[in-house]
Design a protein around this motif. Sequence first.
Motif, short mmCIF file in Angstrom:
data_model
loop_
_atom_site.label_atom_id
_atom_site.label_comp_id
_atom_site.label_asym_id
_atom_site.label_seq_id
_atom_site.Cartn_x
_atom_site.Cartn_y
_atom_site.Cartn_z
N TRP A 140 -17.98 -26.93 -42.81
CA TRP A 140 -17.01 -27.95 -42.40
C TRP A 140 -15.68 -27.31 -42.00
CZ3 TRP A 140 -17.68 -31.87 -47.04
CH2 TRP A 140 -18.90 -32.56 -46.87
N LEU A 141 -15.29 -26.29 -42.76
CA LEU A 141 -14.01 -25.63 -42.48
C LEU A 141 -14.05 -24.94 -41.11
CD1 LEU A 141 -11.26 -25.06 -43.82
CD2 LEU A 141 -12.21 -22.89 -44.62
N GLU A 142 -15.15 -24.23 -40.83
CA GLU A 142 -15.26 -23.57 -39.52
C GLU A 142 -15.30 -24.61 -38.42
OE1 GLU A 142 -16.97 -21.89 -35.92
OE2 GLU A 142 -17.93 -23.39 -37.21
N SER A 143 -16.00 -25.71 -38.64
CA SER A 143 -16.06 -26.78 -37.66
C SER A 143 -14.68 -27.38 -37.42
CB SER A 143 -17.03 -27.88 -38.12
OG SER A 143 -17.09 -28.93 -37.19
N TYR A 144 -13.92 -27.54 -38.50
CA TYR A 144 -12.55 -28.08 -38.35
C TYR A 144 -11.71 -27.14 -37.48
CZ TYR A 144 -7.72 -29.21 -39.33
OH TYR A 144 -6.39 -29.50 -39.19
N PHE A 145 -11.76 -25.85 -37.76
CA PHE A 145 -10.96 -24.91 -36.99
C PHE A 145 -11.43 -24.83 -35.54
CE2 PHE A 145 -9.81 -23.01 -41.20
CZ PHE A 145 -8.47 -23.35 -41.10
N HIS A 146 -12.72 -24.98 -35.33
CA HIS A 146 -13.26 -25.05 -33.97
C HIS A 146 -12.64 -26.23 -33.22
CE1 HIS A 146 -16.69 -24.55 -31.02
NE2 HIS A 146 -16.24 -25.76 -30.72
N GLU A 147 -12.70 -27.39 -33.84
CA GLU A 147 -12.22 -28.60 -33.16
C GLU A 147 -10.70 -28.64 -33.03
OE1 GLU A 147 -14.42 -30.07 -31.66
OE2 GLU A 147 -16.14 -29.29 -32.78
N ILE A 148 -9.98 -28.19 -34.06
CA ILE A 148 -8.52 -28.20 -33.97
C ILE A 148 -8.06 -27.17 -32.94
CG2 ILE A 148 -7.95 -26.47 -35.75
CD1 ILE A 148 -6.19 -29.86 -35.16
N VAL A 157 -2.19 -26.76 -45.44
CA VAL A 157 -2.11 -28.10 -46.02
C VAL A 157 -1.43 -29.05 -45.05
CG1 VAL A 157 -0.99 -29.48 -47.83
CG2 VAL A 157 -2.18 -27.37 -48.44
N ALA A 158 -0.34 -28.59 -44.43
CA ALA A 158 0.39 -29.42 -43.47
C ALA A 158 -0.47 -29.74 -42.25
CB ALA A 158 1.67 -28.72 -43.04
N LEU A 159 -1.26 -28.76 -41.78
CA LEU A 159 -2.11 -28.98 -40.62
C LEU A 159 -3.21 -30.00 -40.92
CD1 LEU A 159 -2.82 -28.14 -37.71
CD2 LEU A 159 -4.25 -26.33 -38.67
N LEU A 160 -3.83 -29.87 -42.07
CA LEU A 160 -4.88 -30.82 -42.47
C LEU A 160 -4.31 -32.23 -42.66
CD1 LEU A 160 -6.76 -28.51 -44.98
CD2 LEU A 160 -7.78 -29.47 -42.91
N ALA A 161 -3.15 -32.29 -43.31
CA ALA A 161 -2.52 -33.60 -43.52
C ALA A 161 -2.11 -34.22 -42.18
CB ALA A 161 -1.30 -33.45 -44.42
N LEU A 173 -11.66 -30.75 -47.56
CA LEU A 173 -11.05 -29.47 -47.18
C LEU A 173 -9.63 -29.36 -47.71
CD1 LEU A 173 -12.29 -29.17 -43.47
CD2 LEU A 173 -13.31 -28.18 -45.54
N LEU A 174 -8.88 -30.45 -47.60
CA LEU A 174 -7.51 -30.46 -48.11
C LEU A 174 -7.49 -30.25 -49.62
CD1 LEU A 174 -4.50 -30.91 -47.57
CD2 LEU A 174 -4.90 -33.37 -47.75
N LEU A 209 -5.59 -27.23 -51.68
CA LEU A 209 -4.64 -27.56 -52.74
C LEU A 209 -5.08 -26.98 -54.08
CD1 LEU A 209 -3.84 -31.28 -51.84
CD2 LEU A 209 -2.27 -29.33 -51.69
N ALA A 210 -6.38 -26.98 -54.35
CA ALA A 210 -6.89 -26.40 -55.59
C ALA A 210 -6.62 -24.90 -55.63
CB ALA A 210 -8.39 -26.68 -55.73
N GLN A 211 -6.79 -24.22 -54.50
CA GLN A 211 -6.48 -22.80 -54.43
C GLN A 211 -5.02 -22.54 -54.77
OE1 GLN A 211 -7.60 -21.19 -50.63
NE2 GLN A 211 -9.76 -21.13 -51.11
#
Length: 234
Positions: A48-56, A126-130, A149-150, A154-156
């Motif tokens: 999901w994270l790689e897909s998010y960065f692909h799309e963003i 975090v700001a980008l995801l939000a 993903l957010l 945040l947990a990290q």
Amino acid sequence: MPNSSEQKPTVSSTKNALSFRQRYQFWLMLLTAFIILQLPFISIPFKWLESYFHEISHGLTALLTGGDIVQIQLFPNGAGLCTTRGGSAFFISLMGYGGAILWGCLFFSLASVHRKAAQAFSVLLVALLAGSILFWVRDLLTLFIVLVLLSLVLAQLKYSSQKYLQTLLKMTGLLVLANSLMSPLYLLDGQARGDGAALANITYIPEIIWVLLWFIAGLFATYRLSKVSFASRS
């Protein structure tokens, strides 16, 4: 009297041995990333994270070339869709896989620089995801995935010391990079769909050439990161 034939390890030999172990550590982390991506369930959030960065990356390229982001969609199987309006069709199509490679490199490189850099980059993420949730997410499924993903980021930040945050970000970068290495190969399914087919229609250059370019770019990025990792610990 000590045997004159016995020699203590020199500073140079000790440093060389340490350097070898440090270089091996990068490739071990990369191998771990590939193994994680093959594991059922555990691999899902990283895909999901790689897909998010692909799309963003599609979306940000649209913005940078004078267009707009209409909507970002993510799906449980790791696929995604970024709907844009205007901008350069060529660069928007090119920067999906290309952007995911750059994001993976950015994760790893900034985490290698300093603990504060790793922390600052996590806050930026975090700001980008939000911001994505606020401006570009329109459906509940994508909202759920981006919230997952957010929550991970945040947990990290909350539960990891700055030292471990660096390691986690490096590992995350390698997971994104490893997935971006494999993802373009799925385009070679004979269906002529996706970014490669879009670029082929725009440029009349066969889809397989674009797939090879993305794959080679990913390999080169991996090689360069191995050098960054080695240099940062030397």
